[in-house]
Design a protein around this motif. Structure first.
Motif, PDB file in Angstrom:
ATOM      1  N   GLN A 101       0.631  -1.360  -0.062  1.00 42.77           N
ATOM      2  CA  GLN A 101      -0.020  -0.091   0.062  1.00 42.77           C
ATOM      3  C   GLN A 101       0.717   1.309  -0.081  1.00 42.77           C
ATOM      4  OE1 GLN A 101      -3.078  -0.328  -0.421  1.00 42.77           O
ATOM      5  NE2 GLN A 101      -4.449   1.016   0.400  1.00 42.77           N
ATOM      6  N   ASN A 102       2.204   1.250   0.767  1.00 40.95           N
ATOM      7  CA  ASN A 102       2.916   2.218   0.754  1.00 40.95           C
ATOM      8  C   ASN A 102       3.696   2.648  -0.336  1.00 40.95           C
ATOM      9  OD1 ASN A 102       2.038   3.134   3.327  1.00 40.95           O
ATOM     10  ND2 ASN A 102       3.398   1.833   4.425  1.00 40.95           N
ATOM     11  N   LYS A 103       4.080   1.654  -1.513  1.00 48.95           N
ATOM     12  CA  LYS A 103       4.785   1.577  -2.411  1.00 48.95           C
ATOM     13  C   LYS A 103       4.082   2.801  -3.443  1.00 48.95           C
ATOM     14  CE  LYS A 103       7.160  -2.788  -2.553  1.00 48.95           C
ATOM     15  NZ  LYS A 103       7.055  -3.828  -3.586  1.00 48.95           N
ATOM     16  N   PRO A 104       4.963   3.404  -4.036  1.00 43.34           N
ATOM     17  CA  PRO A 104       4.262   4.501  -5.229  1.00 43.34           C
ATOM     18  C   PRO A 104       3.840   3.776  -6.159  1.00 43.34           C
ATOM     19  CG  PRO A 104       6.951   4.327  -5.422  1.00 43.34           C
ATOM     20  CD  PRO A 104       6.515   3.635  -3.999  1.00 43.34           C
ATOM     21  N   LEU A 105       2.732   4.400  -6.978  1.00 50.37           N
ATOM     22  CA  LEU A 105       2.171   3.918  -7.813  1.00 50.37           C
ATOM     23  C   LEU A 105       2.663   3.773  -9.069  1.00 50.37           C
ATOM     24  CD1 LEU A 105      -1.117   2.519  -8.739  1.00 50.37           C
ATOM     25  CD2 LEU A 105      -1.283   4.943  -9.513  1.00 50.37           C
ATOM     26  N   ARG A 106       3.117   2.792  -9.692  1.00 48.52           N
ATOM     27  CA  ARG A 106       3.958   2.652 -10.842  1.00 48.52           C
ATOM     28  C   ARG A 106       3.165   3.309 -12.067  1.00 48.52           C
ATOM     29  NH1 ARG A 106       8.174  -0.114 -11.073  1.00 48.52           N
ATOM     30  NH2 ARG A 106       7.912  -0.699 -13.412  1.00 48.52           N
ATOM     31  N   VAL A 107       3.462   4.394 -12.745  1.00 50.33           N
ATOM     32  CA  VAL A 107       2.689   4.932 -13.809  1.00 50.33           C
ATOM     33  C   VAL A 107       3.462   5.248 -15.014  1.00 50.33           C
ATOM     34  CG1 VAL A 107       1.454   7.251 -14.358  1.00 50.33           C
ATOM     35  CG2 VAL A 107       1.276   6.425 -11.945  1.00 50.33           C
ATOM     36  N   GLY A 108       2.689   5.014 -16.135  1.00 51.15           N
ATOM     37  CA  GLY A 108       3.482   5.293 -17.552  1.00 51.15           C
ATOM     38  C   GLY A 108       2.626   6.793 -18.070  1.00 51.15           C
ATOM     39  N   ILE A 109       3.475   7.293 -18.740  1.00 48.34           N
ATOM     40  CA  ILE A 109       3.066   8.370 -19.469  1.00 48.34           C
ATOM     41  C   ILE A 109       2.719   8.137 -20.965  1.00 48.34           C
ATOM     42  CG2 ILE A 109       3.251  10.840 -19.969  1.00 48.34           C
ATOM     43  CD1 ILE A 109       5.016  11.183 -17.700  1.00 48.34           C
ATOM     44  N   ALA A 148       7.947  -3.704 -21.190  1.00 45.83           N
ATOM     45  CA  ALA A 148       9.098  -3.344 -20.323  1.00 45.83           C
ATOM     46  C   ALA A 148       9.026  -2.853 -19.129  1.00 45.83           C
ATOM     47  CB  ALA A 148       9.860  -2.489 -21.136  1.00 45.83           C
ATOM     48  N   THR A 149       7.987  -2.161 -18.725  1.00 39.09           N
ATOM     49  CA  THR A 149       7.858  -1.532 -17.418  1.00 39.09           C
ATOM     50  C   THR A 149       6.770  -2.002 -16.656  1.00 39.09           C
ATOM     51  OG1 THR A 149       6.272   0.274 -18.115  1.00 39.09           O
ATOM     52  CG2 THR A 149       8.573   0.517 -18.584  1.00 39.09           C
ATOM     53  N   HIS A 150       5.662  -2.536 -16.740  1.00 38.54           N
ATOM     54  CA  HIS A 150       4.441  -3.192 -16.213  1.00 38.54           C
ATOM     55  C   HIS A 150       3.661  -1.980 -15.122  1.00 38.54           C
ATOM     56  CE1 HIS A 150       5.757  -7.110 -17.345  1.00 38.54           C
ATOM     57  NE2 HIS A 150       7.246  -6.703 -16.941  1.00 38.54           N
ATOM     58  N   PRO A 151       3.305  -0.983 -15.952  1.00 38.88           N
ATOM     59  CA  PRO A 151       2.595   0.013 -15.078  1.00 38.88           C
ATOM     60  C   PRO A 151       1.365  -0.257 -14.372  1.00 38.88           C
ATOM     61  CG  PRO A 151       2.184   0.473 -17.408  1.00 38.88           C
ATOM     62  CD  PRO A 151       3.432  -0.906 -17.261  1.00 38.88           C
ATOM     63  N   GLU A 152       1.069   0.164 -13.297  1.00 38.53           N
ATOM     64  CA  GLU A 152      -0.326  -0.195 -12.657  1.00 38.53           C
ATOM     65  C   GLU A 152      -1.200   0.869 -13.302  1.00 38.53           C
ATOM     66  OE1 GLU A 152       0.354  -1.025  -7.904  1.00 38.53           O
ATOM     67  OE2 GLU A 152       2.032   0.071  -8.752  1.00 38.53           O
ATOM     68  N   ALA A 153      -0.651   2.058 -13.864  1.00 35.49           N
ATOM     69  CA  ALA A 153      -1.838   2.975 -14.025  1.00 35.49           C
ATOM     70  C   ALA A 153      -1.094   3.994 -15.435  1.00 35.49           C
ATOM     71  CB  ALA A 153      -2.213   3.745 -13.094  1.00 35.49           C
ATOM     72  N   VAL A 154      -1.845   4.298 -16.171  1.00 32.89           N
ATOM     73  CA  VAL A 154      -1.216   5.249 -17.074  1.00 32.89           C
ATOM     74  C   VAL A 154      -1.822   6.741 -17.017  1.00 32.89           C
ATOM     75  CG1 VAL A 154      -0.209   3.589 -18.799  1.00 32.89           C
ATOM     76  CG2 VAL A 154      -2.610   4.740 -19.032  1.00 32.89           C
ATOM     77  N   THR A 155      -1.156   7.701 -17.672  1.00 33.12           N
ATOM     78  CA  THR A 155      -1.797   8.987 -17.774  1.00 33.12           C
ATOM     79  C   THR A 155      -1.843   9.529 -19.053  1.00 33.12           C
ATOM     80  OG1 THR A 155       0.231  10.245 -17.092  1.00 33.12           O
ATOM     81  CG2 THR A 155      -1.653   9.699 -15.285  1.00 33.12           C
ATOM     82  N   ALA A 156      -2.810   9.829 -20.041  1.00 29.55           N
ATOM     83  CA  ALA A 156      -3.024  10.084 -21.355  1.00 29.55           C
ATOM     84  C   ALA A 156      -2.567  11.551 -21.485  1.00 29.55           C
ATOM     85  CB  ALA A 156      -4.174   9.469 -21.842  1.00 29.55           C
ATOM     86  N   PHE A 157      -1.659  12.042 -22.406  1.00 27.88           N
ATOM     87  CA  PHE A 157      -1.542  13.151 -22.493  1.00 27.88           C
ATOM     88  C   PHE A 157      -1.127  13.311 -24.127  1.00 27.88           C
ATOM     89  CE2 PHE A 157      -0.102  13.278 -18.172  1.00 27.88           C
ATOM     90  CZ  PHE A 157      -0.640  14.530 -17.793  1.00 27.88           C
ATOM     91  N   ASN A 158      -1.796  12.627 -24.990  1.00 27.49           N
ATOM     92  CA  ASN A 158      -1.964  12.431 -26.271  1.00 27.49           C
ATOM     93  C   ASN A 158      -3.134  13.168 -26.843  1.00 27.49           C
ATOM     94  OD1 ASN A 158      -3.585  10.527 -25.215  1.00 27.49           O
ATOM     95  ND2 ASN A 158      -2.634   8.815 -26.499  1.00 27.49           N
TER      96      ASN A 158
END
Length: 373
Positions: free
Chosen positions: A22-30, A87-97
């Motif tokens: 729970q305390n680990k940072p969320l792995r996010v892809g842009i 390559a990175t296995h993100p938990e979430a992504v944020t879309a800036f396209n």
């Protein structure tokens, strides 16, 4: 070791592992760098709540510019969403396209259980939005939409006043959003190219800034949909915006209230403000921190109270902090929260109706339940 002791040991171990996760940072892809709001996440201070694990941007010149500015290695940049995920296995992504590309982001990420936050608006049209909604629900992911005005303390204070019946029943809302126009304010070429494209953005100012008012009004109305939508669009800077509108007026009629949205790329100054009128008074959310409340006195008199508000507490003051908190189930969004999927499905219905109204020159009636027109 007794069975009871073993059970206690494993329960403590499980609790410890769960707390650590729970305390680990969320792995996010842009996903994408062509929307300059991406500065918001790249320039964000490290709060320990998210970790940027990779970036998708096929335009290497654009990628080099951002990675240089934020001292990031080009090795973090991938050509496709699929490459980044592998390559990175993100938990979430944020879309800036582009807004048009939001659908592809959800189509790729949802089946893999990867949560998505997009920049406003949710989608380029209602057809795309329905597909995104279906995928999010089927695969049980969070699909959030980020608006700058969601983080304004003034808007939340205005909401509190309404809930407390401070100005009486809601009757009228006026929302004004925009600036001098993307070309005039000097947005980056890669942003300008799609922002002024009717396919990639779905329109001009009516989409870029009309979504703000639709989002806020849907929130204030607790999800109630307007009965009718009427819109007029103009092209006041044809030399700068030859393919799309740059000024719009949208009227939303409800059974007991109405809203006037004024999105424009032709304001002399940048603005994101809202006026809320009740039976006994009015609230003026002038900007992020300044709010005024006027209570009626007599025919045209009033008593005014002015507020200067501090930022909201974390994680309610930042889109990426909220994303992490929602994904980790530390926060559950309230019904029709501005970031929520249910709110933004109504927003898309309003925007589709507004574009149709402007095109046909007529009032568009919304069906009793959201559906295809």
């Amino acid at each position: 070791m007794t069975n009871k002791t073993c059970l206690v040991f494993f329960l403590l171990l499980f609790s410890s592992l769960a707390a650590t996760a729970q305390n680990k940072p969320l792995r996010v892809g842009i996903i994408g760098l062509t929307h300059t709001h991406v500065h918001g996440i790249l320039g964000r201070e490290n709060r320990g709540d998210i970790q940027i694990v990779g970036i998708v941007e096929p335009d290497k010149e654009v990628a080099a510019r951002y990675t240089t500015q934020y001292h990031l290695p080009m090795s973090m940049v991938y050509n496709t969403i699929e490459e980044l995920i592998a390559a990175t296995h993100p938990e979430a992504v944020t879309a800036f396209n582009t807004t048009y590309e939001h659908l592809k982001v959800v189509q790729t990420c949802a089946p893999l259980g990867i949560h998505v936050m997009v920049e406003k608006p949710l989608a380029v049209n209602m057809k795309h939005a329905r597909k995104m909604e279906a995928l999010a629900k089927k695969h049980h992911i969070q699909l959030l939409t980020n608006y700058e005005t969601t983080w304004y303390p003034t808007n939340h204070k205005a909401w509190e006043f309404l809930q407390n019946d401070s100005i009486g029943s809601l009757r009228k809302v006026v929302v004004r959003d925009g600036h001098r126009g993307p070309k005039k304010i000097g947005v980056a070429k890669e942003f300008l190219d799609w922002l002024t494209d009717p396919v990639q953005d779905g329109g001009g100012a009516i989409m870029d800034f009309g979504c703000y008012g639709a989002n806020l009004m849907t929130w204030l109305q607790k999800g109630k949909r307007p009965l009718t939508v009427t819109a007029v669009t103009q092209q006041l800077q044809a030399e700068n915006n030859p393919k799309v509108d740059d000024d719009a007026t949208v009227i939303l009629r409800y059974d007991d209230a109405n809203a006037i949205l004024q999105p424009s790329w032709d304001w002399p100054i940048g603005r994101k403000d809202m006026e809320i009128y009740g039976l006994r008074g009015a609230i003026f959310s002038d900007n992020r921190h300044q709010l005024r409340v006027r209570m009626a006195e007599g025919y045209d008199g009033f008593h005014e109270t002015t507020y200067t508000l501090e930022e909201r507490p974390a994680p309610l003051n930042d889109p990426f902090a909220l994303l992490a908190a929602v994904v980790k189930k530390e926060i559950t969004l309230a019904p029709y929260d501005p970031s929520s999927l249910e709110n933004n499905m109504v927003v898309m219905e309003i925007l589709d109706a507004a574009r149709l109204s402007a095109k046909k020159g007529k009032v568009v009636k919304l069906r009793a339940k959201a559906g295809k027109r």
